[in-house]
Structure formats: C-alpha cells, structure tokens
Write an enzyme that holds these catalytic residues in place. Structure first.
Site, short mmCIF file in Angstrom:
data_model
loop_
_atom_site.label_atom_id
_atom_site.label_comp_id
_atom_site.label_asym_id
_atom_site.label_seq_id
_atom_site.Cartn_x
_atom_site.Cartn_y
_atom_site.Cartn_z
N LYS A 1 0.87 -1.19 0.00
CA LYS A 1 0.00 0.00 0.00
C LYS A 1 0.90 1.24 0.00
O LYS A 1 1.50 1.60 1.00
CB LYS A 1 -0.91 -0.01 1.24
N GLY B 1 7.35 5.91 7.38
CA GLY B 1 6.49 7.10 7.32
C GLY B 1 6.65 7.92 8.59
O GLY B 1 7.69 7.87 9.25
N SER B 2 5.61 8.66 8.92
CA SER B 2 5.71 9.61 10.03
C SER B 2 5.61 8.89 11.38
O SER B 2 5.09 7.78 11.47
CB SER B 2 4.59 10.64 9.93
N ASN B 3 6.05 9.59 12.42
CA ASN B 3 5.98 9.01 13.77
C ASN B 3 4.56 8.80 14.24
O ASN B 3 4.25 7.81 14.91
CB ASN B 3 6.71 9.93 14.76
N GLU C 1 10.06 2.49 10.38
CA GLU C 1 11.12 3.47 10.14
C GLU C 1 10.45 4.83 10.02
O GLU C 1 9.58 5.02 9.16
CB GLU C 1 11.91 3.14 8.86
N CYS D 1 14.21 11.35 4.98
CA CYS D 1 14.22 11.12 6.43
C CYS D 1 15.63 11.36 6.99
O CYS D 1 15.79 11.68 8.15
CB CYS D 1 13.77 9.71 6.74
N GLN E 1 2.46 19.81 2.13
CA GLN E 1 3.86 19.95 2.52
C GLN E 1 4.25 21.43 2.54
O GLN E 1 4.97 21.88 3.42
CB GLN E 1 4.76 19.20 1.52
N GLU F 1 10.67 17.59 13.32
CA GLU F 1 10.96 17.29 11.92
C GLU F 1 10.10 18.17 11.03
O GLU F 1 8.87 18.15 11.14
CB GLU F 1 10.66 15.81 11.61
#
Ligand code: NAD
Length: 478
Positions: free
Chosen positions: A173, A226-228, A248, A282, A329, A380
């Site tokens: 996905k 992806g994001s936290n 990650e 990243c 973004q 970030e």
C-alpha cells in the site's frame, strides 16, 4: 495513467468504484493520473490473494524466486526513463534524482535476487554426538508493506524485494501522493511473470486501507516507513494482535562542523543534505552545529552557495531543487517558517513560497538559531529548512545534537581522529557518517534509527532477513 489495484495478477478497479486524482505538485494543472480510492472490501481481496499464493510461493527454491527478481530488474531498466519521469512529475524531485532512485531500485532487485542462493541457517554443535542441530529461516506468510511518498520507487522495493525472496507474499500500500509511480513499478513485476498473488498492490487512504491492512488477522507482519504519528498507531495495533512489525520514521539529523574541518567539503555536504529532494529525506540535514572558530567562514560560503540554488520544474535540466511534494507539505513548511520567526530565530536566507499559483515551490531556507528547544530546532519539518547554530567545540555540539527525540542519521566534518571517535561513540544515531553528508544509504548495509526514529529493527542488507523470516531450531536424533 489510470492506476488500478493489482490483485491476484489482475489490474482491477476498487470494489465501490471510487477513484482519486494524482496531481503534479509543480504544475497544478497537470494530472499525472488517477488511482483507486479503495476500501476494506479491496483489502480483503488483496489479503486473500496473498494468502492463496503463500503456500506455492514458499515451496519454490530461493534461486527460482530470485529469477523473477532478476527479470523484474531487467524490465525496470528498459522502463527507467518512463518511471523516472512519472516520479518527477508526481512528487516533484528532479529528473536526475528520480533517475538515480530508479537505478537504486534496480540494484536493490538484483541484490535480493542473489539472496536466494545465500546461506539460510547455521549448524550448531549438539551435546549429543549422535544428533544434528541446525537453524533454518522460514517465511512469515502475508506481509503488509506500507510506504511514504518521498522515495516512491526505492522504499517499496527495499521492502518488497526481500519479503518476496525469503518466500513471503505481499500486499503493498503506497502513499496516495505517489500511487501512479508505484503502479508502474508493480507493472515491472507483472511483466516479469511473477505468479498471481505474490505481490498485490492496493491504493487508498492510510486511515481506511492502511489501517484495515494492519488490523487484518491474516497479515502476519507489517513493514512501515512514514511519520511518527502513523508509526506509533501501527506499532500499537500490531503489538496488540501479535503481528511482527518494523517501523522506520522521522529524523532531525545534525551535521557537526569542527574547527579543523575542510570547510568547502562541509558546506557542500550540508547544502546537499539539507536541500536535495527539497529537504524531504528522512536522513536530510536539518541542524548544523558549527565551531565558533570557523562559524563565520562556514556561514558566508553556505549562504553564497544557497543563493545559487535554482528552484524550478522537476523536468527542467537546469533545476537543482524541485517543488515540495504537495500543497500540504508547502503549508506545513511555511507554518514552521512562521514559528521560526515568532521564536526569534534570525532568517538568513529564503523563507518564502515561489510561484504559489503554479505549484508548491519554496526557497531554500536557513535560520540562525540560539534557542535549541525551539520548534524548528526540535521537530521534523520535512522541507528545505536548516537551523544553524554556533557552538564552543565538539562537546557542546554533541550534547545539543543528541538533545532531540530522534536518532536516525548524523554526520561530522573533522580531520581529528579524537573528534571522530568521540562522535562515533557518543552520537545517538543509527547511521553515523564521518566527512560525508547525513543523507546517504548503501543498499547492502543495515539502515535504521535509534530513539523515536525507529522500532529498532534494521532494514536492508543482511538485516532484512532478520525481519522477513522466522528462525526454526531443528534437533534430529538418529
Ligand atoms: P505518513 O505516515 O503520513 O504515511 C506513510 C504511509 O502510511 C502512507 O502509505 C499512508 O497512507 C499510510 N498511513 C497513514 N495512516 C495510516 C494508518 N492509520 N494505518 C496504516 N497506514 C497509514 O508519512 P508520509 O507523509 O507519507 O512520509 C513522510 C514521513 O516519512 C516523514 O516523517 C519521514 O521522516 C518519514 N520517512 C522515514 C524514512 C526512514 O527510513 N526512517 C524514510 C522516508 C520517510
């Protein structure tokens, strides 16, 4: 291109027929294609397909599985220009960057194809002289691969290729922002004749499709980049139902420039680390700690070179930095620039959107900071925004560099072996880089972060086997 889902070897529309558009972030009038806005019903079909293919696929030898990956790599090589061009249009990286990423994807496929013939366990001496004891690695079954938009070719491949070579089947996905590019990558597997159901591809929102994949009882493992915020949710769900998972996530990667550094080398690496891929790696450099003795020389050269950066269309050969990947973004980056200003950081260069009616272009931006606990120094941003700090020596630099929740990558510029050793020993980061920019990944080496950047397993190289297989310990007595 109208990207359909790819389930059991067939390109199919979503069950309820909904689609969404993928727009070029550098030209809002350019529709790159459409993708399926799938639902749980599509997830169910994709997981069933992967489940059905799992048994025959694991019965093949590693060499037989590897042959499909070699063939996929060859096909991707023939389609390199088309894939790279689609990625540049869909997410805004320059064509040179997306060509490099496609070549990396091809190399990843060949690396893992070779894994099919490599060692798969150990013989361990048993206490009983008449017994044989050894380990072997077995596949996990159905694996969900959930990927971000910033490396739409390489990240899906560095998860999918090892999953497949070790005998698993996959439901992939991708991020919606780059669904069309990812469909073109999947089409290379199809053209290579990969058996139906080994790789299934399904697009749609993370909250709907991603989440129901993670919750599905037949999905035995989830690999996510992806994001936290998303990673934490996935980790909790997977843990609760006993699925294996690998996350990650983000970074706030520092560069330290010591008094004895080669300044030109340090400036070039900082510039490239902070602004290539429009800061959306990243491993991007987002903080620079520069020794007082060389601070003004470093700053002057960095600003001179930053002002030369050509921002523009991702397909234009003159462009050094393309647009951000989406309007979201851009809004996020501009909000951080506002925060930086309100937190009294000094804006040295950049700070503005460019041609906003055309696309999500932004100037490369550098703040001079004093407050290490400000948002732009701690969070970030995932855009071309660098926080520059003047420090008193390596000890202060290391203390500040470590004082963030992340620990993905970090670099130092110095000729002094004592500085290097202190940095290697004391820097809390999964990727330690000496006299090299913070962004930079070798496909044969373990990749991943410490602290909140990762769930602490590693990807790539030999580490991939650890995640995508389970170990069986076998004891046989005559
Ligand atoms: P994101 O977390 O928004 O999305 C990543 C993927 O997760 C997408 O496919 C998305 O659809 C899916 N998703 C979203 N919500 C979900 C849910 N509830 N359940 C399951 N899946 C869900 O991240 P992004 O904006 O696409 O990517 C940017 C982030 O990725 C940055 O934080 C960046 O640092 C990180 N990143 C990390 C690495 C690394 O290796 N450490 C590499 C690249 C990017």
């Amino acid at each position: 291109m109208d990207a359909h889902n790819f389930i059991y070897g067939q390109w199919v529309p979503a069950v309820d027929g909904q689609t969404a558009k993928s727009i070029n972030p550098g030209n809002l009038n350019d529709t790159v294609g459409t993708y399926q806005d799938s639902t749980e019903a599509d997830v169910e079909q994709a997981v069933q397909a992967a489940q059905e293919a799992a048994k025959p696929w694991r019965k093949l030898s590693g060499a037989e599985r590897g042959a499909f990956l070699y063939k996929t790599a060859d096909i991707m090589e023939e389609r390199l220009d088309e894939i790279a061009k689609t990625a540049a249009r869909e997410m805004g990286k320059t064509l040179a960057e997306t060509k490099g990423e496609t070549l990396r994807g091809i190399a990843i496929l060949r690396y893992y194809a070779g894994e099919g013939l490599r060692k798969n366990g150990d013989v361990i001496p048993a206490s009983d002289a008449k017994a044989l004891m050894y380990t072997t690695r077995v596949p996990l079954g159905v694996v969900a691969v959930i990927t971000p938009w910033n490396f739409p070719i390489a990240i899906p491949l560095w998860k999918t290729a090892p999953a497949i070579i070790y005998g698993n089947t996959v439901v992939l996905k991708p991020a919606s922002e780059t669904a069309v590019t990812c469909a073109k990558v999947v089409a290379c597997f199809e053209a290579a004749g990969l058996p139906p159901g080994v790789l299934n591809f399904i697009t749609g929102s993370g909250a709907k499709v991603g989440q129901s994949l993670v919750e599905h009882h037949r999905v035995n493992a989830i690999t996510f980049t992806g994001s936290n915020t998303t990673g934490k949710k996935i980790g909790q769900t997977a843990l609760a139902r006993g699925a294996k998972y690998q996350l990650e996530m983000g970074g706030k990667n520092p560069v330290i420039v010591a008094a004895d550094a080669n300044i030109e080398q340090a400036v070039d690496a900082t510039l490239s680390g902070a602004f290539k891929s429009t800061g959306q790696k990243c491993t991007a450099t987002s903080r620079a700690f520069v020794d007082r003795a060389v601070y003004s020389t470093f700053k002057k050269l960095l600003l001179e070179k930053t002002k030369e950066i050509v921002v523009g269309d991702s397909l234009d050969a003159k462009t050094w930095m393309g647009p951000l990947a989406s309007q979201n973004q851009l809004a996020n980056c501009l909000a951080y620039i506002e925060k930086g200003l309100s937190e009294k950081a000094t804006l040295l260069t950049g700070g503005h959107a460019i041609d906003q009616e055309k696309g999500s272009f932004i100037e490369p931006t550098i703040f001079e900071c004093r407050d290490h606990h400000s948002s732009i120094a701690q969070e970030e941003i995932f855009g071309p925004v660098l926080a520059l700090f003047e420090v008193d020596g390596i000890e202060e630099a290391l203390r500040l560099a470590n004082d963030v929740p992340y620990g993905l990558s970090a670099s130092i510029f110095t000729k002094d072996i004592a500085n290097m050793l202190a940095f290697i020993e004391d820097m809390d980061a999964g990727l330690i880089r000496v006299n090299a920019e913070s962004a930079g990944v070798e496909l044969q080496a373990p990749f991943g972060g410490m602290k909140q950047s990762s769930s602490h397993s590693r990807e790539q190289g030999e580490a991939a086997k650890e995640f995508f297989t389970a170990t069986k310990t076998i004891f046989v007595k005559a």
